[in-house]
Scaffold this active site. Sequence first.
Site, PDB file in Angstrom:
ATOM      1  N   HIS A  26       2.418   4.722  -7.674  1.00  0.00           N
ATOM      2  CA  HIS A  26       3.685   4.976  -6.969  1.00  0.00           C
ATOM      3  C   HIS A  26       4.778   5.342  -7.979  1.00  0.00           C
ATOM      4  CE1 HIS A  26       2.605   4.231  -2.883  1.00  0.00           C
ATOM      5  NE2 HIS A  26       2.248   2.979  -3.077  1.00  0.00           N
TER       6      HIS A  26
ATOM      7  N   HIS B 124       0.026   3.987   5.434  1.00  0.00           N
ATOM      8  CA  HIS B 124      -1.192   3.382   4.875  1.00  0.00           C
ATOM      9  C   HIS B 124      -2.445   3.806   5.648  1.00  0.00           C
ATOM     10  CE1 HIS B 124       2.072   0.703   3.577  1.00  0.00           C
ATOM     11  NE2 HIS B 124       1.351   0.542   2.486  1.00  0.00           N
TER      12      HIS B 124
ATOM     13  N   GLU C  36       0.730   7.553  -0.240  1.00  0.00           N
ATOM     14  CA  GLU C  36      -0.210   6.430  -0.224  1.00  0.00           C
ATOM     15  C   GLU C  36      -1.599   6.863  -0.704  1.00  0.00           C
ATOM     16  OE1 GLU C  36      -0.768   3.025   0.405  1.00  0.00           O
ATOM     17  OE2 GLU C  36       1.300   3.167  -0.249  1.00  0.00           O
TER      18      GLU C  36
ATOM     19  N   HIS D  82      -2.858   1.285  -8.100  1.00  0.00           N
ATOM     20  CA  HIS D  82      -2.205   1.810  -6.888  1.00  0.00           C
ATOM     21  C   HIS D  82      -0.682   1.695  -7.051  1.00  0.00           C
ATOM     22  CE1 HIS D  82      -1.858   2.202  -2.331  1.00  0.00           C
ATOM     23  NE2 HIS D  82      -0.661   1.747  -2.682  1.00  0.00           N
ATOM     24  N   GLU D  83      -0.215   0.496  -7.407  1.00  0.00           N
ATOM     25  CA  GLU D  83       1.240   0.287  -7.528  1.00  0.00           C
ATOM     26  C   GLU D  83       1.831   1.164  -8.623  1.00  0.00           C
ATOM     27  OE1 GLU D  83       2.607  -1.124  -5.247  1.00  0.00           O
ATOM     28  OE2 GLU D  83       0.914  -2.184  -4.400  1.00  0.00           O
TER      29      GLU D  83
END
Length: 511
Positions: free
Chosen positions: A335, A421, A355, A331-332
């Site tokens: 980004h 989110h 997101e 996920h990170e």
Amino acid sequence: MKITVRSHRRATFALLPILACAPLACSGGSDAAGQDPARPPAVGDPVEVVARDGISLAPTYIKGNLGTARAAAAVESVASLLGARTSRFELASSVRDGAVHDRYTQFRNARIVLGGELVVHSRNGVIYAANGDGLGDLPAPAEAAIAISAPAAISAAVSIYAPEQYAAAGAKTELAYRRAANGKELLLVHTITVTGAQTDGTPIVDTVLVDAVSGSIVDRIPTIHTARNRELHDLKNKTSLPGATVRIEGQEPTSDSVVNTNYDRLGTTYDAYKELFGRDSLDDAGGKLISSVHYSTNYNNAYWNGRQMVYGDGDGRTFSNLANSLDVTAHELTHGVTSKTSNLTYSGESGGLNEAMSDIFGNVVEYYGAGKVVSDDTWKVGEDVYTPSTAGDALRYLNDPAKDKRSLDYYPDYSSGVDVHYSSGIANLAFYLLSQGGTHPRGKTDVKVTGIGIEKAAQVFYRANTTIFTSSTSFANAKTWTEQAAKELGYTDDEVTSVRNAWLAVGVGTE
Ligand SMILES: [Ca+2]
Ligand SMILES: [Ca+2]
Ligand SMILES: [Zn+2]
């Protein structure tokens, strides 16, 4: 605090021999040719308007033979076809995947138009499509209309923070244009960078936009992307990044299992992006993947700060150590991919899409790491580190976003104040339905979606996010542009229909 540094693996990925495949002879499947496979555009073809902006009615996606790539006259002509005759465009970045996708920054009165990019798609030097948001000749105030000075704008920007959060502002105050919320005009804004820290230690680096004419706050755009929304405030230990280097690429495991597990998570994420999408790290140029673990004390979060990942150990109740989770790690890192490509603005609808890309590709990577097996966990976010004493739950659910009691699963429920989110749930559910098929889990629509499988769905979303989406992409644009991505991938009409139905099922669009 400890850090894991991963240097790049040299790509051995070779370019697919797509250039040897004439478009007429190319059959379906995953080609990276970057245009509708049926036939290349020819000179004299009519320009097809695929989609229009709902308010300005300016085209948002056009197809046809649009001239010579990077020729100033062609770019001017394309901008004009998209309704932007009064702006100037400068090439900002480019993605090559067989086709070339050039992103142009828009300027009006010599000021940048935030979110107003033009994307020009070409192959063999011929432009075959172009898209963008906010490109019409929207009315825009001249600088003579400025009524709010930069210092007054900084005061207004700072006033939206609690005193203990705010540290500094104004280092990068600049004037820019930004489309108004009503979509009908451009606003002239002061852009102000505000730095500070939340009470749990999560850093704040925000861009605050203040209307230079009215003085009102237009937007607050965080640049710190957390994996989850903050829920608890346990301690406020300060930290300074990145910390001591403890393991770099190729080194033996250390005595710290968190370091070793995260090192492996980074490796799986790298491998998934490389094998599934031919991407060589976040920047597609072999850039280092950097993590700092053991951030602060009992810190219940992880975040991407624009350069690296940072993980807390969790407090053992809400979270165990976040660095151990593969989908949180991916996920990170996603980004990072998004910031290097579409750069979806982290507020409003584009923030929800940003997101969603991270939740989706976090779990596509998890699927890859599980040996390309879809399981219940493929549709859960952070299930391996969330609430260690409760089995089976998760931070978010792609297949039933409302199960967390906060996330949206239906676009008509969206309003501009929804946290990114939670608005992500709309696109997360569309992705799930496109992958697995079915209907809305709570019966909010009766659209039936035929699943195309997670890998094909991932190719569609990856192509759209990396080559078509712009920083201001809306859910409606995402629908049109993922349909285009599926066509460019050579998917069948039925598969393109599945993309359309997946969005219709979550209330985006009407046809
Ligand atoms: Ca998962
Ligand atoms: Ca749990
Ligand atoms: Zn995130």
